[in-house]
Design a protein around this motif. Structure first.
Motif, PDB file in Angstrom:
ATOM      1  N   SER A 168       0.807  -1.228   0.000  1.00 54.94           N
ATOM      2  CA  SER A 168       0.000   0.000   0.000  1.00 54.94           C
ATOM      3  C   SER A 168       0.834   1.268   0.000  1.00 54.94           C
ATOM      4  CB  SER A 168      -0.950   0.013   1.203  1.00 54.94           C
ATOM      5  OG  SER A 168      -1.742  -1.150   1.208  1.00 54.94           O
ATOM      6  N   VAL A 169       1.931   1.253  -0.724  1.00 56.67           N
ATOM      7  CA  VAL A 169       2.815   2.415  -0.785  1.00 56.67           C
ATOM      8  C   VAL A 169       2.981   2.839  -2.240  1.00 56.67           C
ATOM      9  CG1 VAL A 169       5.188   3.198  -0.460  1.00 56.67           C
ATOM     10  CG2 VAL A 169       4.074   1.894   1.332  1.00 56.67           C
ATOM     11  N   THR A 170       2.805   4.115  -2.495  1.00 50.45           N
ATOM     12  CA  THR A 170       3.069   4.660  -3.831  1.00 50.45           C
ATOM     13  C   THR A 170       4.160   5.708  -3.709  1.00 50.45           C
ATOM     14  OG1 THR A 170       0.782   4.311  -4.547  1.00 50.45           O
ATOM     15  CG2 THR A 170       2.104   5.855  -5.825  1.00 50.45           C
ATOM     16  N   ILE A 171       5.319   5.390  -4.253  1.00 51.89           N
ATOM     17  CA  ILE A 171       6.436   6.331  -4.261  1.00 51.89           C
ATOM     18  C   ILE A 171       6.464   6.999  -5.623  1.00 51.89           C
ATOM     19  CG2 ILE A 171       8.934   6.589  -4.063  1.00 51.89           C
ATOM     20  CD1 ILE A 171       8.932   4.161  -2.233  1.00 51.89           C
ATOM     21  N   PRO A 172       6.425   8.324  -5.682  1.00 57.67           N
ATOM     22  CA  PRO A 172       6.324   9.027  -6.964  1.00 57.67           C
ATOM     23  C   PRO A 172       7.455   8.671  -7.932  1.00 57.67           C
ATOM     24  CG  PRO A 172       5.987  10.540  -5.122  1.00 57.67           C
ATOM     25  CD  PRO A 172       6.455   9.242  -4.542  1.00 57.67           C
ATOM     26  N   LYS A 173       7.081   8.525  -9.209  1.00 59.41           N
ATOM     27  CA  LYS A 173       8.020   8.380 -10.329  1.00 59.41           C
ATOM     28  C   LYS A 173       8.808   7.073 -10.347  1.00 59.41           C
ATOM     29  CE  LYS A 173       8.709  13.369 -10.921  1.00 59.41           C
ATOM     30  NZ  LYS A 173       9.715  14.457 -11.016  1.00 59.41           N
ATOM     31  N   VAL A 174       8.394   6.084  -9.565  1.00 59.96           N
ATOM     32  CA  VAL A 174       9.087   4.789  -9.605  1.00 59.96           C
ATOM     33  C   VAL A 174       8.611   4.011 -10.827  1.00 59.96           C
ATOM     34  CG1 VAL A 174       9.317   2.534  -8.498  1.00 59.96           C
ATOM     35  CG2 VAL A 174       9.523   4.605  -7.136  1.00 59.96           C
ATOM     36  N   ASN A 175       9.507   3.762 -11.768  1.00 65.55           N
ATOM     37  CA  ASN A 175       9.131   2.934 -12.917  1.00 65.55           C
ATOM     38  C   ASN A 175       9.984   1.676 -13.039  1.00 65.55           C
ATOM     39  OD1 ASN A 175      11.549   3.916 -13.910  1.00 65.55           O
ATOM     40  ND2 ASN A 175      10.761   4.337 -15.961  1.00 65.55           N
ATOM     41  N   VAL A 176      10.882   1.460 -12.056  1.00 67.79           N
ATOM     42  CA  VAL A 176      11.684   0.238 -12.023  1.00 67.79           C
ATOM     43  C   VAL A 176      11.732  -0.289 -10.593  1.00 67.79           C
ATOM     44  CG1 VAL A 176      13.964  -0.790 -12.378  1.00 67.79           C
ATOM     45  CG2 VAL A 176      13.128   0.932 -13.973  1.00 67.79           C
ATOM     46  N   VAL A 177      11.467  -1.592 -10.451  1.00 67.14           N
ATOM     47  CA  VAL A 177      11.608  -2.271  -9.172  1.00 67.14           C
ATOM     48  C   VAL A 177      12.609  -3.413  -9.354  1.00 67.14           C
ATOM     49  CG1 VAL A 177      10.488  -3.755  -7.465  1.00 67.14           C
ATOM     50  CG2 VAL A 177       9.316  -1.715  -8.289  1.00 67.14           C
ATOM     51  N   VAL A 178      13.603  -3.462  -8.478  1.00 66.03           N
ATOM     52  CA  VAL A 178      14.550  -4.578  -8.455  1.00 66.03           C
ATOM     53  C   VAL A 178      14.294  -5.344  -7.155  1.00 66.03           C
ATOM     54  CG1 VAL A 178      16.969  -5.286  -8.435  1.00 66.03           C
ATOM     55  CG2 VAL A 178      16.255  -3.310  -9.802  1.00 66.03           C
ATOM     56  N   ASP A 179      13.898  -6.603  -7.283  1.00 66.62           N
ATOM     57  CA  ASP A 179      13.484  -7.400  -6.134  1.00 66.62           C
ATOM     58  C   ASP A 179      14.468  -8.557  -5.922  1.00 66.62           C
ATOM     59  OD1 ASP A 179      12.168  -8.762  -4.150  1.00 66.62           O
ATOM     60  OD2 ASP A 179      10.566  -9.524  -5.441  1.00 66.62           O
ATOM     61  N   PHE A 180      15.172  -8.540  -4.799  1.00 70.56           N
ATOM     62  CA  PHE A 180      16.084  -9.639  -4.477  1.00 70.56           C
ATOM     63  C   PHE A 180      15.338 -10.887  -4.007  1.00 70.56           C
ATOM     64  CE2 PHE A 180      19.305  -6.393  -4.682  1.00 70.56           C
ATOM     65  CZ  PHE A 180      20.480  -7.071  -4.961  1.00 70.56           C
ATOM     66  N   CYS A 181      14.004 -10.777  -3.878  1.00 75.80           N
ATOM     67  CA  CYS A 181      13.144 -11.930  -3.540  1.00 75.80           C
ATOM     68  C   CYS A 181      13.519 -12.576  -2.204  1.00 75.80           C
ATOM     69  CB  CYS A 181      13.191 -12.991  -4.652  1.00 75.80           C
ATOM     70  SG  CYS A 181      12.610 -12.392  -6.247  1.00 75.80           S
ATOM     71  N   LEU A 182      13.985 -11.756  -1.275  1.00 77.13           N
ATOM     72  CA  LEU A 182      14.370 -12.245   0.046  1.00 77.13           C
ATOM     73  C   LEU A 182      13.710 -11.402   1.133  1.00 77.13           C
ATOM     74  CD1 LEU A 182      18.153 -12.775  -0.676  1.00 77.13           C
ATOM     75  CD2 LEU A 182      16.595 -14.599   0.007  1.00 77.13           C
ATOM     76  N   THR A 183      13.491 -12.011   2.269  1.00 75.01           N
ATOM     77  CA  THR A 183      12.960 -11.277   3.415  1.00 75.01           C
ATOM     78  C   THR A 183      13.449 -11.955   4.693  1.00 75.01           C
ATOM     79  OG1 THR A 183      10.962 -10.301   4.362  1.00 75.01           O
ATOM     80  CG2 THR A 183      10.815 -12.598   3.664  1.00 75.01           C
ATOM     81  N   LYS A 184      13.191 -11.334   5.822  1.00 82.49           N
ATOM     82  CA  LYS A 184      13.568 -11.925   7.111  1.00 82.49           C
ATOM     83  C   LYS A 184      12.322 -12.118   7.959  1.00 82.49           C
ATOM     84  CE  LYS A 184      18.343 -10.270   7.228  1.00 82.49           C
ATOM     85  NZ  LYS A 184      19.365  -9.461   7.903  1.00 82.49           N
ATOM     86  N   TYR A 185      12.140 -13.367   8.408  1.00 78.91           N
ATOM     87  CA  TYR A 185      11.001 -13.723   9.233  1.00 78.91           C
ATOM     88  C   TYR A 185      11.444 -13.898  10.682  1.00 78.91           C
ATOM     89  CZ  TYR A 185       8.708 -14.887   4.797  1.00 78.91           C
ATOM     90  OH  TYR A 185       8.179 -14.837   3.543  1.00 78.91           O
ATOM     91  N   LEU A 186      10.546 -13.535  11.580  1.00 77.43           N
ATOM     92  CA  LEU A 186      10.816 -13.733  13.004  1.00 77.43           C
ATOM     93  C   LEU A 186      10.504 -15.187  13.350  1.00 77.43           C
ATOM     94  CD1 LEU A 186      11.734 -12.141  15.515  1.00 77.43           C
ATOM     95  CD2 LEU A 186       9.307 -11.813  16.059  1.00 77.43           C
ATOM     96  N   VAL A 187      11.531 -15.938  13.759  1.00 81.05           N
ATOM     97  CA  VAL A 187      11.384 -17.366  14.038  1.00 81.05           C
ATOM     98  C   VAL A 187      11.758 -17.630  15.495  1.00 81.05           C
ATOM     99  CG1 VAL A 187      12.173 -19.681  13.435  1.00 81.05           C
ATOM    100  CG2 VAL A 187      11.912 -17.959  11.656  1.00 81.05           C
ATOM    101  N   ALA A 188      10.914 -18.418  16.188  1.00 84.19           N
ATOM    102  CA  ALA A 188      11.171 -18.766  17.587  1.00 84.19           C
ATOM    103  C   ALA A 188      11.838 -20.136  17.656  1.00 84.19           C
ATOM    104  CB  ALA A 188       9.874 -18.773  18.379  1.00 84.19           C
ATOM    105  N   SER A 189      12.884 -20.225  18.457  1.00 86.96           N
ATOM    106  CA  SER A 189      13.590 -21.486  18.645  1.00 86.96           C
ATOM    107  C   SER A 189      12.921 -22.298  19.743  1.00 86.96           C
ATOM    108  CB  SER A 189      15.055 -21.225  19.014  1.00 86.96           C
ATOM    109  OG  SER A 189      15.695 -22.423  19.396  1.00 86.96           O
ATOM    110  N   THR A 190      12.631 -23.561  19.455  1.00 83.28           N
ATOM    111  CA  THR A 190      12.009 -24.431  20.462  1.00 83.28           C
ATOM    112  C   THR A 190      13.003 -24.831  21.547  1.00 83.28           C
ATOM    113  OG1 THR A 190      12.501 -26.336  19.054  1.00 83.28           O
ATOM    114  CG2 THR A 190      10.311 -25.351  18.843  1.00 83.28           C
ATOM    115  N   ASN A 191      14.285 -24.738  21.253  1.00 83.31           N
ATOM    116  CA  ASN A 191      15.307 -25.120  22.229  1.00 83.31           C
ATOM    117  C   ASN A 191      15.599 -24.011  23.237  1.00 83.31           C
ATOM    118  OD1 ASN A 191      15.677 -27.642  20.990  1.00 83.31           O
ATOM    119  ND2 ASN A 191      17.106 -26.765  19.506  1.00 83.31           N
TER     120      ASN A 191
END
Length: 230
Positions: A168-191
């Motif tokens: 839901s973000v519109t940044i003015p004049k953006v006509n190119v997106v480069v996506d590294f296709c990576l993200t960081k998730y918050l993961v809980a360790s059971t140990n």
């Protein structure tokens, strides 16, 4: 978000029959949400709207850019950004700015450390600041710094962002997106019972959301740094 959905469902089970909740999304699994809220006394219709896009989006993947680039990622079981990926993304941006010095570029990276590394990679490739304003965007920045990405002026921007700019973000004049296709998730360790951020590939829905940051006020191009069949 999950807790909010639980509260909404509980509210629907106790409120009057005249209460209506409308969920809207361009990418969510609508049937899954309908099944979650459906009860004998609650009907959950799904209304599919025909997509009407004024501006077009052209998508490229690693195997579209070059055959040799399809081998940059050796093992999809081990998410990460190699030096080759950094170099390829820098080259893509360099080629784009050579032919268009007026439009802005949005780059999605998984975290602050990766943003810093890619910023250095760009600066080594060409003189970024000669024609562009280089902006970093992530959640730990103060609001005043985040607002720089949305500033409307004649100077184009290269914005290095985490997934904070995904929805839901519109940044003015953006006509190119480069996506590294990576993200960081918050993961809980059971140990250890401790939570930590874990690097992983983005979901298909997240990739679609990132692609949608262009093509909103002008035709756009998206470079997904993964294979099309993954």
């Amino acid at each position: 978000m999950d807790f909010l959905l639980i509260l909404v469902r509980q509210y629907l089970n106790t409120s009057s029959k005249d209460t209506k909740v409308i969920l809207m999304s361009a990418t969510m699994d609508s049937q899954r949400f309908a099944n979650y809220f459906r009860r004998p006394s609650i009907d959950v219709p799904i209304i599919n709207m025909k997509e009407q896009r004024i501006f077009s989006i052209t998508k490229y993947f690693l195997d579209d850019v070059s055959q040799k680039n399809s081998k940059i990622i050796d093992d999809y079981e081990k998410p990460g950004i190699s030096e080759e990926m950094m170099s390829l993304a820098s080259e893509i941006i360099f080629e784009r700015v050579k032919c268009d010095k007026k439009s802005s570029i949005l780059v999605f990276l998984p975290g602050f450390w990766e943003i810093e590394n890619f910023e250095n990679s760009l600066r080594n490739k060409f003189d970024v600041l000669q024609n562009f304003e280089l902006i970093v965007l992530h959640s730990s920045l103060p609001p005043e710094s985040q607002k720089l990405a949305f500033k409307c002026d004649d100077r184009p921007k290269i914005i290095l962002s985490t997934n904070i700019a995904e929805n839901s973000v519109t940044i003015p004049k953006v006509n190119v997106v480069v996506d590294f296709c990576l993200t960081k998730y918050l993961v809980a360790s059971t140990n250890s019972n401790l939570a930590s951020l874990e690097l992983n590939w983005t979901s298909k829905m997240s990739s679609e959301q990132r692609a949608g940051r262009t093509g909103r006020v002008c035709d756009g191009t998206v470079y997904h740094l993964s294979l099309i069949h993954i």
